[in-house]
Motif scaffolding. Structure first.
Motif, PDB file in Angstrom:
ATOM      1  N   LEU A  92       0.734  -1.140  -0.088  1.00 46.91           N
ATOM      2  CA  LEU A  92       0.059   0.065  -0.029  1.00 46.91           C
ATOM      3  C   LEU A  92       0.743   1.196   0.067  1.00 46.91           C
ATOM      4  CD1 LEU A  92      -2.928   1.313   0.359  1.00 46.91           C
ATOM      5  CD2 LEU A  92      -2.618   0.937   2.909  1.00 46.91           C
ATOM      6  N   VAL A  93       0.723   2.094  -0.995  1.00 49.02           N
ATOM      7  CA  VAL A  93       1.535   3.220  -0.931  1.00 49.02           C
ATOM      8  C   VAL A  93       0.991   4.237   0.021  1.00 49.02           C
ATOM      9  CG1 VAL A  93       1.990   5.385  -2.440  1.00 49.02           C
ATOM     10  CG2 VAL A  93       2.128   3.245  -3.341  1.00 49.02           C
ATOM     11  N   VAL A  94       1.797   4.707   0.990  1.00 54.66           N
ATOM     12  CA  VAL A  94       1.380   5.533   2.304  1.00 54.66           C
ATOM     13  C   VAL A  94       1.452   6.909   1.804  1.00 54.66           C
ATOM     14  CG1 VAL A  94       1.773   6.026   4.472  1.00 54.66           C
ATOM     15  CG2 VAL A  94       1.970   3.626   3.785  1.00 54.66           C
ATOM     16  N   GLU A  95       2.732   7.304   1.269  1.00 53.57           N
ATOM     17  CA  GLU A  95       3.109   8.486   0.590  1.00 53.57           C
ATOM     18  C   GLU A  95       3.625   8.501  -0.856  1.00 53.57           C
ATOM     19  OE1 GLU A  95       4.404  11.816   3.587  1.00 53.57           O
ATOM     20  OE2 GLU A  95       5.336  10.131   4.155  1.00 53.57           O
ATOM     21  N   LYS A  96       2.874   8.963  -1.635  1.00 51.04           N
ATOM     22  CA  LYS A  96       3.455   8.848  -3.172  1.00 51.04           C
ATOM     23  C   LYS A  96       4.840   9.678  -3.345  1.00 51.04           C
ATOM     24  CE  LYS A  96      -1.275   9.080  -5.365  1.00 51.04           C
ATOM     25  NZ  LYS A  96      -2.207   9.637  -6.396  1.00 51.04           N
ATOM     26  N   GLN A  97       5.524   9.228  -4.168  1.00 50.39           N
ATOM     27  CA  GLN A  97       6.880  10.056  -4.419  1.00 50.39           C
ATOM     28  C   GLN A  97       6.761  11.389  -4.764  1.00 50.39           C
ATOM     29  OE1 GLN A  97       9.824   7.760  -6.758  1.00 50.39           O
ATOM     30  NE2 GLN A  97      10.309   9.643  -7.773  1.00 50.39           N
ATOM     31  N   ARG A  98       7.398  12.285  -4.021  1.00 51.33           N
ATOM     32  CA  ARG A  98       7.213  13.555  -4.192  1.00 51.33           C
ATOM     33  C   ARG A  98       8.937  14.271  -3.942  1.00 51.33           C
ATOM     34  NH1 ARG A  98       6.857  16.098   0.859  1.00 51.33           N
ATOM     35  NH2 ARG A  98       6.268  14.962   2.665  1.00 51.33           N
ATOM     36  N   LYS A  99       8.898  15.470  -4.370  1.00 55.15           N
ATOM     37  CA  LYS A  99      10.294  15.792  -4.191  1.00 55.15           C
ATOM     38  C   LYS A  99      10.289  16.709  -2.753  1.00 55.15           C
ATOM     39  CE  LYS A  99      12.919  16.836  -7.214  1.00 55.15           C
ATOM     40  NZ  LYS A  99      14.324  16.227  -7.552  1.00 55.15           N
TER      41      LYS A  99
END
Length: 422
Positions: free
Chosen positions: A367-374
């Motif tokens: 489960l993706v808890v936090e999407k990839q971000r800068k």
């Protein structure tokens, strides 16, 4: 909060191949290297009388004898004290203070006694013993311009200084607009130092000095010249040997010019305490001396001002990310229904971050808890929490593959089990 089960730390590396190029050191880089060598050579006094040379022991006894002769009456003896420590009467804390004055004057008893006498007069006139809780009207400067915050790895209290706020002309005029305002600011700055000094042990083998961290970013050096000179003079005259290390961060190019001007007037002992870090390298420098949970967030740490009110900070784990590298942090052993809370900070930022929860059961999906971000420089530490439905592990991914610069980082976490479990 209860601590979680053991954590594994895996690194997935995709190095970037860089061409080898000749590298010419700039003056500021050479200066930093020299300061680093000197800082390693500096050894702080332990203040054990038995460690002193015979000539130094004699100087200590001489200054005690001269003090006793100068402060003969009971009333005088009461006045002969600093930071709550009576300088006469055989207290070993007094030895620590007297040795500071002697060390500042190379154990020349007459000069040290003169310095001590002037300091006692100044403290009485300045009412320094009673000023730590005095309201001076600088609330807006607390936790911004000068403030005590946490400890270094050896237990020294740390004082941070940052004067970049005064590049704003309105703020400068508000604080330094006339002589009366300047006097009030100087009193406040001494108040901050007094708070730090009162945290010291004044015991042989104890913590007897503080760490000074000075942020030179955006500092209006010309406008603050008068204030800086007066602060330096006050501290040198009245707080000898109170600083174990002076760490300069975000050092601009012109610092090398100033340093070359003032260097001849500084003792080798003073210069040996200097640590110089160029702009953008503050976290990497501070991590060498201070744990990340004690470093303010604006300098790449995990500490907020409010954290200091809740007792000792929760320890963090340090790690580094090379240029061209991706790091995965795996926090395992999380039970179903538990809530995990985590914080993560990277010095320098400018990289990608994501978080995923992976259940233990093979038939379950991640489960993706936090999407990839800068993660950008203006952000504070990432802070989040997640409540699981089943047992598994949390994976925090920090991707530095697009950068060539090594970065220091830290994280910490806690797990709260559900009320119905166990």
């Amino acid at each position: 909060m209860s601590s979680s089960s053991p954590m594994s730390f895996d690194q997935l590396k995709t190095p970037i191949t860089e061409p080898t190029q000749p590298y010419k050191k700039s003056f500021i880089t050479s200066l930093m290297a020299a300061a680093a060598l000197r800082s390693h050579s500096y050894k702080e006094d332990a203040y054990f009388v038995s460690d002193l040379k015979p000539s130094e022991q004699k100087a200590l006894q001489d200054i005690k004898d001269k003090l006793t002769a100068s402060y003969g009456s009971e009333e005088d003896r009461t006045r002969c004290s600093m930071w709550g420590v009576p300088l006469l009467g055989g207290d070993d804390r007094a030895d620590v203070i007297l040795l500071k004055f002697l060390r500042a004057r190379d154990f020349k008893v007459g000069e040290a006694l003169g310095m001590l006498g002037k300091c006692l007069e100044w403290r009485e006139e300045f009412k320094a013993d009673d000023m730590t809780e005095e309201e001076l009207g600088f609330k807006e400067l607390e936790d911004t311009v000068a403030y005590m915050h946490g400890y270094d790895k050896e237990g020294h209290p740390v004082c941070y200084n940052a004067y970049g706020v005064f590049k704003d002309r309105e703020m400068y005029e508000k604080v330094f607009g006339d002589e009366e305002k300047l006097k009030k600011f100087l009193r406040w700055r001494v108040q901050v130092l007094e708070r730090g000094v009162k945290m010291l042990h004044f015991k042989p083998g104890g913590v007897n000095s503080i760490i000074q961290v000075t942020d030179l970013k955006d500092m209006p050096k010309r406008e603050l010249r008068v204030a800086s000179n007066q602060i330096m003079s006050l501290f040198q005259d009245n707080y000898p040997e109170m600083v174990a290390r002076k760490i300069f961060i975000n050092v601009p190019w012109y610092f090398s010019v100033l340093y070359s001007m003032f260097s001849p007037f500084l003792t080798q002992r003073t210069k040996s305490k200097f640590v110089i870090s160029k702009e953008g390298s503050a976290p990497e420098t501070l991590y060498k001396f201070i744990r990340p949970e004690d470093i303010p967030m604006q300098y790449g740490g995990l500490s907020r001002p409010s954290d200091l009110q809740d007792g000792p900070p929760k320890p963090a784990s340090e790690f580094s990310i090379k240029g061209g590298e991706k790091v995965n942090i795996q926090i395992e052993g999380i039970e179903g229904g538990a809530t995990i809370t985590w914080e993560i900070v990277v010095g320098g930022w400018e990289l990608d971050y994501s978080a995923e929860f992976v259940p233990n059961a093979q038939e379950s999906y991640g489960l993706v808890v936090e999407k990839q971000r800068k993660m950008i420089h203006s952000e504070e530490a990432v802070r989040n929490s997640f409540t699981t439905r089943e047992a598994g592990k949390l994976i925090l991914s920090i991707d530095n593959t697009l950068s060539r610069k090594k970065k220091v980082a830290a994280y910490r976490y806690s797990v709260r089990k559900s009320a119905t479990s166990g």
